[in-house]
Design an enzyme around this catalytic site. Structure first.
Site, mmCIF file in Angstrom:
data_model
loop_
_atom_site.group_PDB
_atom_site.id
_atom_site.type_symbol
_atom_site.label_atom_id
_atom_site.label_comp_id
_atom_site.label_asym_id
_atom_site.label_seq_id
_atom_site.Cartn_x
_atom_site.Cartn_y
_atom_site.Cartn_z
ATOM 1 N N SER A 63 -2.625 2.650 -17.318
ATOM 2 C CA SER A 63 -2.820 4.055 -16.952
ATOM 3 C C SER A 63 -4.096 4.683 -17.478
ATOM 4 O O SER A 63 -4.361 5.851 -17.175
ATOM 5 C CB SER A 63 -1.628 4.894 -17.410
ATOM 6 N N CYS A 64 -4.891 3.943 -18.212
ATOM 7 C CA CYS A 64 -6.231 4.450 -18.519
ATOM 8 C C CYS A 64 -6.977 4.751 -17.221
ATOM 9 O O CYS A 64 -7.920 5.539 -17.201
ATOM 10 C CB CYS A 64 -7.014 3.438 -19.357
#
Length: 391
Positions: A63-64
């Site tokens: 999810s970066c």
């Protein structure tokens, strides 16, 4: 490896993690006022072959990706191509189905649209067809009144925001991230990796939960919010064991676990899901935030507005408190940072990207030994704390 003497404490922490087995392989990078002051890597990129982690070894950072996707959209907004306050249906007419005509682009960016899950199981054959997955979401009714609450859209965030971007430009988030961010700045960062990059990508340690996103870290119970922790963590534990819980539905469809090796499978690394698709080095991720706070990717006023918290409090999906600006996480129980001026995004198992405009920091951390928590781990938090202690 490189570490400015001022940050020797950071190197000590990093090397201790490798020495005591807390890490399998990892990399950590820090920019201070535009200067690369920490660039560390070590350990093993693939425990099966014992391939070492090299200076250019990238890793899948889950999810970066969301912060990169938000930046792509905000670049379009600066050019007048997207109205963040406007209805999604203005650029994506089919999205108005099931009473969603008033849902705004801001609702998508702040996890308020009420579409945290793809309700119908997404077949493996569709994993690379982002528009088809987005069409599934367009046909759904929201689970809550959009704008009335927020809940982490672990995977759906990317298909929703990505489709807005595609409708406006005809291009994917990955194509624009390459053309507008990674390419011009020379960053080792891909939202959808080419085969040559996949071949040298670190292999994540198997056996951890497939999914994405922020949730309690290993250190959550160590005093961050003891008043809330007991009951909420018990609820989270219960939800994690329930396949039908909103948390598991949000994290698990499309299901990376359906492919052999999960997120290690080339189909996932190649797909470029805009919520969980970035393959990057720590240096590339830190460089992204360095460029953000330097005004190279967005105007300073755009970034200031984008990191302003839009939602804060109990998250309907993760149950703990979360805080979001326009696609960027802000300090909360699920984004533990030593500074209230920090922003960024974490990823499943502990990867982390962060910027702090007040301190001039750009930080990137990637690893392949996944934490048991949905996101975050004490390793990343210790490294970040050591950075701030060194300033």
């Amino acid at each position: 490896m490189h570490c400015d003497p001022r940050f020797s404490r950071v190197r000590e922490v990093f090397e201790r993690h490798l020495a005591d087995g807390a890490e399998l392989g990892a990399a950590f990078a820090v920019y201070l006022d535009g200067e690369l002051v920490v660039d560390l890597w070590g350990g093993v990129a693939d425990r099966h072959t014992e391939r070492p982690w090299e200076h250019d070894t990238p890793a899948f950072a889950y999810s970066c990706t969301k912060a990169i996707t938000a930046t792509v959209l905000l670049q379009l907004a600066e050019r007048g191509l997207v109205d963040v306050q406007g209805p999604v249906a203005d650029v994506w007419p089919e999205f108005a189905a099931e009473g969603k005509g008033s849902v705004t682009v801001e609702h998508l960016l702040t996890h308020q649209s009420g579409l945290p899950t793809v309700e119908e199981p997404v077949p493996v054959e569709e994993f690379g067809d982002l528009a088809a997955i987005a069409a599934r979401l367009a046909g759904q009714a929201p689970l809550w009144e959009p704008g009335s609450a927020h809940g982490y859209h672990a995977l759906s965030y990317g298909f929703l925001v990505g489709e807005v971007i595609r409708r406006v430009t005809g291009k994917s988030v990955g194509e624009l991230a390459s053309a507008e961010i990674a390419g011009p700045l020379g960053l080792e960062l891909w939202v959808g990796a080419p085969d040559a990059v996949i071949a040298r990508t670190a292999r994540l340690k198997a056996g951890e939960r497939a999914g994405t996103g922020p949730a309690p870290t290993e250190g959550q119970a160590e005093g961050q919010a003891e008043g809330q922790a007991g009951g909420v963590l018990a609820e989270m534990a219960k939800a994690a064991l329930d396949p039908g819980s909103l948390m598991n539905r949000a994290l698990g469809n499309p299901g990376m676990h359906l492919l052999k090796g999960g997120a290690n499978h080339p189909a996932i690394l190649r797909a470029g899901w805009p919520a969980a698709g970035v393959v990057t080095t720590a240096r590339g991720l830190a460089g992204f935030y360095r460029s953000l706070i330097a005004g190279e990717l967005l105007r300073p006023e755009t970034l200031r507005d984008a990191v302003r918290p839009r939602v804060h409090g109990p998250d309907r999906v993760l149950l703990l408190d979360t805080s979001f600006g326009l696609g960027y996480m802000r300090p909360s129980m699920t984004f533990l940072m030593p500074s209230e001026t920090a922003f960024g995004h974490s990823g499943l198992g502990g990867s982390l990207g962060a910027g702090d405009p007040e301190r001039g920091l750009g930080i990137g951390y990637v690893m392949n030994k996944m934490a048991n928590a949905v996101s975050g781990n004490l390793r990343g938090l210790r490294l970040v704390q050591a950075v701030y202690d060194s300033l």
